[in-house]
Design an enzyme around this catalytic site. Structure first.
Site, PDB file in Angstrom:
ATOM      1  N   GLU A 251     116.467  24.802  31.841  1.00  0.00           N
ATOM      2  CA  GLU A 251     116.494  23.688  31.505  1.00  0.00           C
ATOM      3  C   GLU A 251     116.539  22.317  32.489  1.00  0.00           C
ATOM      4  OE1 GLU A 251     118.554  25.304  27.338  1.00  0.00           O
ATOM      5  OE2 GLU A 251     119.724  24.489  28.651  1.00  0.00           O
TER       6      GLU A 251
ATOM      7  N   GLY B  45     117.170  27.169  18.462  1.00  0.00           N
ATOM      8  CA  GLY B  45     116.613  27.910  17.881  1.00  0.00           C
ATOM      9  C   GLY B  45     116.884  26.902  16.277  1.00  0.00           C
TER      10      GLY B  45
ATOM     11  N   MET C 270     123.867  24.447  20.938  1.00  0.00           N
ATOM     12  CA  MET C 270     125.439  24.791  21.171  1.00  0.00           C
ATOM     13  C   MET C 270     126.380  24.561  21.969  1.00  0.00           C
ATOM     14  SD  MET C 270     124.696  28.744  21.856  1.00  0.00           S
ATOM     15  CE  MET C 270     126.997  29.470  22.619  1.00  0.00           C
ATOM     16  N   GLU C 271     124.544  23.176  22.441  1.00  0.00           N
ATOM     17  CA  GLU C 271     125.673  21.429  23.451  1.00  0.00           C
ATOM     18  C   GLU C 271     125.261  20.151  23.091  1.00  0.00           C
ATOM     19  OE1 GLU C 271     123.216  23.596  24.952  1.00  0.00           O
ATOM     20  OE2 GLU C 271     124.889  24.634  25.680  1.00  0.00           O
TER      21      GLU C 271
ATOM     22  N   ASP D  43     113.368  30.510  19.751  1.00  0.00           N
ATOM     23  CA  ASP D  43     113.615  31.334  19.136  1.00  0.00           C
ATOM     24  C   ASP D  43     113.739  30.760  17.445  1.00  0.00           C
ATOM     25  OD1 ASP D  43     116.275  30.377  20.014  1.00  0.00           O
ATOM     26  OD2 ASP D  43     116.312  30.966  17.882  1.00  0.00           O
TER      27      ASP D  43
END
Ligand code: ADE
Length: 241
Positions: A11, A77, A172-173, A196
């Site tokens: 990333e 996602g 998640m961040e 996803d």
């Protein structure tokens, strides 16, 4: 100086390759590489996966590099019908879907101490991020991005997060970077390409699309930084020294 944080190497590495005069120092096990992207001073870091690493990285960028804005780039996602793989989500705000003191009478997601569920991204950065993505002909949706220390791959959990927070994408961040920025009064935006479906197919989708979609996010982030340096009134944030 502008800070750019990604959770995974893929990333950030594309941006690192574009950096002029790179200098790297390691703090708390995280490599911080500063230099120039075009005319703009930036500091890049791969923070690692999850809220704690992301918060540690954001706070370090603020204290050590005095960043005037933080961008979190990467993959996510999808949590809504409107976003498919390869599209981009830009945060109007962030929530932490795993923050839960509801049994004590709080709203789910409420961050104790701040008494807020949704933490707003900077409106000017959101507008510039959306413009950067659209200028590349990529579909973009602005909305709530939901963060938690879970890789989302369950239809029920996905629906719950969407229904509870009206979130469009999950990762998640971003929520913890948003919290660090909020308490330090540093403008932020989260920009995430969809890798996803955050559902039963998420692990296979992620494996197949993470590289390609992370590159999309890198390209969008470079365009955003350029947009920031071109923008009247962003002078203080994207100044050349
Ligand atoms: N990042 C990319 N896809 C994700 C997912 N399904 N859950 C959490 N973080 C993600």
């Amino acid at each position: 100086m502008i800070g750019v944080i990604g959770a995974m190497k893929v990333e950030i590495e594309g941006l690192k390759a574009m950096l002029a005069d790179p200098v790297t120092e390691t703090i708390s096990g995280i490599d911080f590489t500063s230099g120039r992207l075009g005319k703009v001073p930036v500091v890049l870091a791969v923070c690692g996966v999850g809220k704690v690493f992301a918060a540690l990285c954001a706070q370090t960028m603020i204290l050590r590099y005095q960043v005037s804005a933080l961008i979190n780039t990467g993959v996510a996602g999808t949590l809504c019908r409107e976003l498919g793989i390869g599209d981009v989500a830009v945060s109007s705000d962030v929530v932490q879907h795993d923050m839960d003191t509801a049994t004590l009478g709080d709203n789910v997601g409420m961050i104790s101490g701040l008494n807020l569920v949704h933490l707003p991204a900077d409106p000017a950065l959101v507008r510039l991020a959306e413009a950067a993505v659209r200028s590349k002909g990529i579909r973009c949706l602005v909305g709530t991005i939901a963060t938690g220390d879970q890789f989302l791959c369950d239809a029920g959990r996905k629906q719950w997060i969407h229904n509870t927070f009206h979130a469009i994408a999950g990762e998640m961040e971003g929520g913890s970077i948003g919290q660090v920025c909020y308490v330090n009064r540093v403008p932020f935006v989260i920009l995430r390409a969809i890798s996803d479906d955050a559902d039963g197919h998420a692990p296979e989708n992620f494996a197949a699309f993470v590289e390609q979609t992370a590159r999309t996010s890198v390209e969008m982030t470079a365009a955003l930084v350029k947009g920031m340096s071109d923008e009247q009134g962003m002078g203080e944030i994207a100044s050349e020294d």
